[in-house]
Design an enzyme around this catalytic site. Structure first.
Site, PDB file in Angstrom:
ATOM      1  N   SER A  67      39.980  21.441  40.959  1.00  0.00           N
ATOM      2  CA  SER A  67      40.061  21.444  42.433  1.00  0.00           C
ATOM      3  C   SER A  67      38.812  21.490  42.415  1.00  0.00           C
ATOM      4  O   SER A  67      37.786  22.073  41.485  1.00  0.00           O
ATOM      5  CB  SER A  67      40.042  23.297  42.686  1.00  0.00           C
ATOM      6  OG  SER A  67      39.641  22.821  44.178  1.00  0.00           O
ATOM      7  N   ASN A 112      46.682  23.127  39.655  1.00  0.00           N
ATOM      8  CA  ASN A 112      47.573  22.239  39.978  1.00  0.00           C
ATOM      9  C   ASN A 112      48.816  21.601  38.721  1.00  0.00           C
ATOM     10  O   ASN A 112      48.354  21.443  38.223  1.00  0.00           O
ATOM     11  CB  ASN A 112      46.819  21.723  40.705  1.00  0.00           C
ATOM     12  CG  ASN A 112      46.358  21.912  42.115  1.00  0.00           C
ATOM     13  OD1 ASN A 112      46.595  23.423  42.529  1.00  0.00           O
ATOM     14  ND2 ASN A 112      44.650  21.527  42.341  1.00  0.00           N
ATOM     15  N   LYS A 149      41.853  27.228  40.035  1.00  0.00           N
ATOM     16  CA  LYS A 149      42.916  26.441  40.084  1.00  0.00           C
ATOM     17  C   LYS A 149      43.681  25.895  38.856  1.00  0.00           C
ATOM     18  O   LYS A 149      42.336  25.432  37.968  1.00  0.00           O
ATOM     19  CB  LYS A 149      42.652  25.097  41.221  1.00  0.00           C
ATOM     20  CG  LYS A 149      43.177  25.741  42.656  1.00  0.00           C
ATOM     21  CD  LYS A 149      44.026  26.189  43.192  1.00  0.00           C
ATOM     22  CE  LYS A 149      45.060  25.769  43.184  1.00  0.00           C
ATOM     23  NZ  LYS A 149      44.791  24.771  44.745  1.00  0.00           N
ATOM     24  N   ARG A 173      66.456 -20.433  55.194  1.00  0.00           N
ATOM     25  CA  ARG A 173      64.938 -19.490  54.710  1.00  0.00           C
ATOM     26  C   ARG A 173      64.826 -18.743  55.802  1.00  0.00           C
ATOM     27  O   ARG A 173      63.863 -19.550  57.232  1.00  0.00           O
ATOM     28  CB  ARG A 173      64.238 -20.851  54.471  1.00  0.00           C
ATOM     29  CG  ARG A 173      63.055 -19.410  53.422  1.00  0.00           C
ATOM     30  CD  ARG A 173      62.343 -20.504  52.562  1.00  0.00           C
ATOM     31  NE  ARG A 173      62.482 -21.507  51.992  1.00  0.00           N
ATOM     32  CZ  ARG A 173      61.359 -22.214  51.558  1.00  0.00           C
ATOM     33  NH1 ARG A 173      61.042 -22.621  51.455  1.00  0.00           N
ATOM     34  NH2 ARG A 173      62.437 -23.827  50.517  1.00  0.00           N
TER      35      ARG A 173
END
Length: 383
Positions: free
Chosen positions: A259, A267, A265, A299
């Site tokens: 972090s 994660n 942290k 087209r």
């Protein structure tokens, strides 16, 4: 190719980059020349960024591409592209890129199948609490959960196998093979010319599908079937890796999961990015279907054009998620002790159905048989 706002994009390598698409267009033009008996070793050393800047004028990249290709190959300048139209070249180039993406995905799915089979076998006896509607339900095993993930990945593999054999798309200016017929001398000879071109490219031959876009919607759907399966896995890992749950965790990697503000942290970045892909993929496939449903005349005006970048984005994002999921599963950490502790803490409530059914065992039902069925399917054996 890099994408600052799609972390992990580099995992997709050269798939669907501008340079790869140009190379694929060169391959199409070369194959067409070869099928007609002309020199086909085309030179294409021109500035792709300059080409991209000139694309707006004609509304598609083939027009400025041909100008540069003819300049680089003066000996075949007058025969180059004769009998084709822009859509033939671009559609078939996107087919080539899609098939390369499918090959990339097949390898990643193979890694996932191996990792999941190992998890299912290793943890067939690792008991844990099953959860329904976010709440504890009955006892189960992590091996059975991994077998469920494996079934989803095998479904994705089947979907990919069913969509990967994309065919060549050559129809001439309006899908009637008028110019190829005039060039080859007869309708039969024109069809032979298309088949010969397909053979050079290693593609199946089929009648023009310039306004019947099932080959592209089918492969887009297969990509989403993949991200659906991986999203389910990522969601379960994200839940299991919450600190208050603590049953699963991603393998640590240098520089991953930190972090900018909180040093504590760690994660679960791979799972987060895989879930991101699963959320983003369905709308992209929906755009492909919307384009197919809005095709008009011989087209379409806009619905053909919206396919190109949509397919590229979906393909690259699926490739990224494929590699991330393989890495996640190969390094996934399972805390069997935490699972057992959670199951114990959930008692006696989690055993309510077992007591109601008068069962004196572990109440794991046919878990072993279901795991065996998933493993047999993974090995290509009858279930």
């Amino acid at each position: 190719m890099t994408d600052l706002l799609w972390p992990g994009d580099a995992r997709a390598g050269d798939l669907f980059t501008d340079a790869s698409v140009v190379e694929a267009m060169v391959r199409v033009e070369s194959a067409w020349l070869a099928a007609r008996g002309h020199k086909s070793d085309l030179k294409a050393g021109f500035d792709v960024r300059a080409l991209a800047a000139e694309t707006e004028g004609g509304g598609n990249p083939v027009i400025p591409f041909l100008k540069l290709l003819r300049a680089a190959n003066p000996s075949v300048a007058t025969t180059l592209h004769t009998g084709l139209t822009s859509q033939d070249v671009l559609d078939t180039a996107l087919v080539l890129q899609s098939r390369e993406t499918c090959a990339f995905l097949a390898k990643a799915l193979g890694r996932q199948v191996v990792a999941l089979a190992q998890l299912a076998e290793r943890h067939r006896g690792t008991r844990m609490a099953a959860r329904t509607l976010t709440q504890h339900a009955i006892p189960t095993t992590f091996g059975l959960k991994a077998a469920g993930w494996l079934q989803g990945v095998l479904d994705a593999r089947d979907a990919l196998n069913g969509a990967a054999d994309l065919p060549i798309q050559i129809g001439g200016a309006a899908g009637s093979l008028a110019a190829p017929t005039a060039l080859a001398g007869s309708p039969a000879a024109a069809l032979d010319l298309v088949s010969a071109t397909a053979a050079v490219l290693g593609l199946p031959a089929r009648p023009p599908w310039h306004t019947a876009r099932a080959p592209f919607t089918r492969v887009a759907d297969a990509f989403v079937t993949c991200t659906d399966a991986w999203g389910k896995i990522a969601n379960d890992v994200l839940l299991g890796s919450r600190p208050e749950v603590g049953e699963l965790s991603e393998a640590p990697a240098e520089g991953r999961g930190g972090s900018s503000a909180m040093p504590n942290k760690q994660n679960p970045v791979l799972s987060i990015l895989i879930r991101r892909a699963a959320l983003a993929a369905p709308p992209l496939a929906a755009t492909m279907h919307t384009a197919a449903a809005n095709a008009i005349d011989e087209r379409p005006d806009g619905s053909w054009h919206v396919e190109w970048a949509t397919l590229r984005t979906l393909a690259r994002r699926t490739a990224v998620a494929a590699d991330q999921t393989a890495e996640l599963l190969e390094g996934l950490r399972v805390d069997a002790a935490r699972m057992a502790a959670t199951l114990t803490a959930a008692r006696p409530g989690i055993d309510a159905e077992r007591r109601k059914m008068g069962d004196e065992g572990q109440y794991l039902g046919a878990s072993d048989e279901l795991i065996d069925a998933a493993l047999a399917r993974a090995q290509g054996k009858p279930c």
